[in-house]
Write a protein that holds these residues in place. Structure first.
Motif, PDB file in Angstrom:
ATOM      1  N   SER A   7       6.163  14.733 -28.822  1.00 47.92           N
ATOM      2  CA  SER A   7       5.720  12.631 -28.486  1.00 47.92           C
ATOM      3  C   SER A   7       6.160  12.030 -27.073  1.00 47.92           C
ATOM      4  N   GLY A   8       5.444  11.098 -27.032  1.00 42.12           N
ATOM      5  CA  GLY A   8       5.468  10.392 -25.842  1.00 42.12           C
ATOM      6  C   GLY A   8       4.138  10.077 -25.295  1.00 42.12           C
ATOM      7  N   GLY A   9       2.930  10.988 -25.633  1.00 39.65           N
ATOM      8  CA  GLY A   9       1.886  10.909 -24.938  1.00 39.65           C
ATOM      9  C   GLY A   9       1.235   9.219 -25.141  1.00 39.65           C
ATOM     10  N   GLY A  10      -0.067   8.604 -24.651  1.00 40.04           N
ATOM     11  CA  GLY A  10      -0.279   7.626 -24.824  1.00 40.04           C
ATOM     12  C   GLY A  10      -1.452   7.493 -23.575  1.00 40.04           C
ATOM     13  N   LEU A  11      -1.897   5.954 -23.708  1.00 40.01           N
ATOM     14  CA  LEU A  11      -3.142   5.639 -22.026  1.00 40.01           C
ATOM     15  C   LEU A  11      -2.337   4.898 -21.068  1.00 40.01           C
ATOM     16  N   VAL A  12      -2.246   5.914 -19.654  1.00 37.15           N
ATOM     17  CA  VAL A  12      -1.696   5.292 -18.617  1.00 37.15           C
ATOM     18  C   VAL A  12      -2.421   5.861 -17.627  1.00 37.15           C
ATOM     19  N   THR A  13      -3.245   4.210 -16.568  1.00 38.90           N
ATOM     20  CA  THR A  13      -3.929   4.632 -15.148  1.00 38.90           C
ATOM     21  C   THR A  13      -3.110   5.266 -14.204  1.00 38.90           C
ATOM     22  N   ALA A  14      -3.935   5.808 -13.348  1.00 39.59           N
ATOM     23  CA  ALA A  14      -3.698   6.495 -12.901  1.00 39.59           C
ATOM     24  C   ALA A  14      -3.140   6.341 -11.655  1.00 39.59           C
ATOM     25  N   PRO A  88      -6.448  11.204 -13.162  1.00 41.87           N
ATOM     26  CA  PRO A  88      -8.064  10.978 -14.540  1.00 41.87           C
ATOM     27  C   PRO A  88      -8.105  12.933 -14.973  1.00 41.87           C
ATOM     28  N   GLY A  89      -7.819  13.817 -14.068  1.00 40.84           N
ATOM     29  CA  GLY A  89      -8.420  15.335 -14.780  1.00 40.84           C
ATOM     30  C   GLY A  89      -6.767  16.020 -15.900  1.00 40.84           C
ATOM     31  N   ASP A  90      -6.056  14.821 -15.878  1.00 39.83           N
ATOM     32  CA  ASP A  90      -5.390  15.859 -16.231  1.00 39.83           C
ATOM     33  C   ASP A  90      -4.932  14.452 -17.973  1.00 39.83           C
ATOM     34  N   THR A  91      -6.254  14.366 -18.523  1.00 34.28           N
ATOM     35  CA  THR A  91      -6.201  13.928 -19.284  1.00 34.28           C
ATOM     36  C   THR A  91      -6.181  15.117 -20.518  1.00 34.28           C
ATOM     37  N   ALA A  92      -6.056  15.588 -20.855  1.00 28.91           N
ATOM     38  CA  ALA A  92      -6.103  16.086 -22.833  1.00 28.91           C
ATOM     39  C   ALA A  92      -5.288  16.013 -23.608  1.00 28.91           C
ATOM     40  N   VAL A  93      -5.446  17.033 -24.580  1.00 28.93           N
ATOM     41  CA  VAL A  93      -4.265  17.115 -25.460  1.00 28.93           C
ATOM     42  C   VAL A  93      -3.521  17.785 -24.895  1.00 28.93           C
ATOM     43  N   TYR A  94      -1.764  17.133 -25.445  1.00 28.98           N
ATOM     44  CA  TYR A  94      -0.701  17.987 -24.777  1.00 28.98           C
ATOM     45  C   TYR A  94       0.043  18.794 -26.187  1.00 28.98           C
ATOM     46  N   TYR A  95       0.158  20.737 -25.711  1.00 23.25           N
ATOM     47  CA  TYR A  95       0.754  21.242 -26.872  1.00 23.25           C
ATOM     48  C   TYR A  95       1.904  21.492 -25.848  1.00 23.25           C
ATOM     49  N   CYS A  96       2.779  21.829 -26.668  1.00 23.13           N
ATOM     50  CA  CYS A  96       4.787  22.889 -26.975  1.00 23.13           C
ATOM     51  C   CYS A  96       4.041  23.794 -27.039  1.00 23.13           C
ATOM     52  N   ALA A  97       4.879  24.857 -26.803  1.00 23.50           N
ATOM     53  CA  ALA A  97       4.669  25.876 -27.506  1.00 23.50           C
ATOM     54  C   ALA A  97       5.853  27.039 -27.078  1.00 23.50           C
ATOM     55  N   GLY A 116       0.268  18.640 -30.733  1.00 25.49           N
ATOM     56  CA  GLY A 116      -0.005  17.525 -29.719  1.00 25.49           C
ATOM     57  C   GLY A 116      -0.630  16.686 -30.089  1.00 25.49           C
ATOM     58  N   THR A 117      -0.261  15.981 -28.309  1.00 27.68           N
ATOM     59  CA  THR A 117      -0.183  14.301 -28.093  1.00 27.68           C
ATOM     60  C   THR A 117      -0.857  14.231 -27.164  1.00 27.68           C
ATOM     61  N   GLN A 118      -1.809  13.512 -27.524  1.00 21.50           N
ATOM     62  CA  GLN A 118      -2.883  12.501 -26.785  1.00 21.50           C
ATOM     63  C   GLN A 118      -2.403  12.157 -25.678  1.00 21.50           C
ATOM     64  N   VAL A 119      -3.066  12.435 -24.295  1.00 22.92           N
ATOM     65  CA  VAL A 119      -2.866  11.717 -23.062  1.00 22.92           C
ATOM     66  C   VAL A 119      -3.940  11.435 -22.007  1.00 22.92           C
ATOM     67  N   THR A 120      -4.302  10.303 -21.815  1.00 26.12           N
ATOM     68  CA  THR A 120      -5.180   9.688 -21.717  1.00 26.12           C
ATOM     69  C   THR A 120      -4.623   8.887 -20.264  1.00 26.12           C
TER      70      THR A 120
END
Length: 123
Positions: A7-14, A88-97, A116-120
């Motif tokens: 959890s915790g993903g979302g949209l954030v500005t650079a 912006p290059g950190d934009t991705a789906v983040y997964y823990c494992a 996964g959680t989306q980070v944009t």
């Protein structure tokens, strides 16, 4: 079995920050390794950071070193990824494992994955 829920993903500005959480439930492993990975569109999944659960030793990909911090709360069976100075290059789906072994008792092999959680990160 092990369940991992991010959890915790979302949209954030650079330049902004986000904190991802990964709650683990089910079977526990005393000598485990928890990792964060990410996958951007059209790219392969890549390693971001990992933490040895028993002692808290951490390791980071060069691309995030100094900006991201991985930590864990043993009481909550939760691992965190604090992400600062996002690009912006950190934009991705983040997964823990989770790997049942941390490289000492056995080889690191991530057998369990979250959804996964989306980070944009916008520019």
């Amino acid at each position: 079995q092990v369940q991992l829920v991010e959890s915790g993903g979302g949209l954030v500005t650079a330049g902004g920050s986000l904190r991802l959480s990964c709650a683990a439930s089910g079977r526990t492993f005393s000598s485990s390794m928890m990792g964060w990975f990410r996958q951007a569109p059209g790219k392969e999944r890549e390693f971001v950071a990992r933490i040895k659960w028993s002692v808290g030793t951490t390791y980071y990909a060069d691309s995030v070193k100094g900006r991201f911090t991985i930590s864990r709360d043993s009481a909550k069976n939760t691992v965190y990824l604090q992400m600062n100075s996002l690009k912006p290059g950190d934009t991705a789906v983040y997964y823990c494992a989770l790997s049942p072994f941390d490289g000492l008792a056995g080889p690191v092999k991530y057998d369990y994955w979250g959804q996964g959680t989306q980070v944009t990160v916008s520019s």
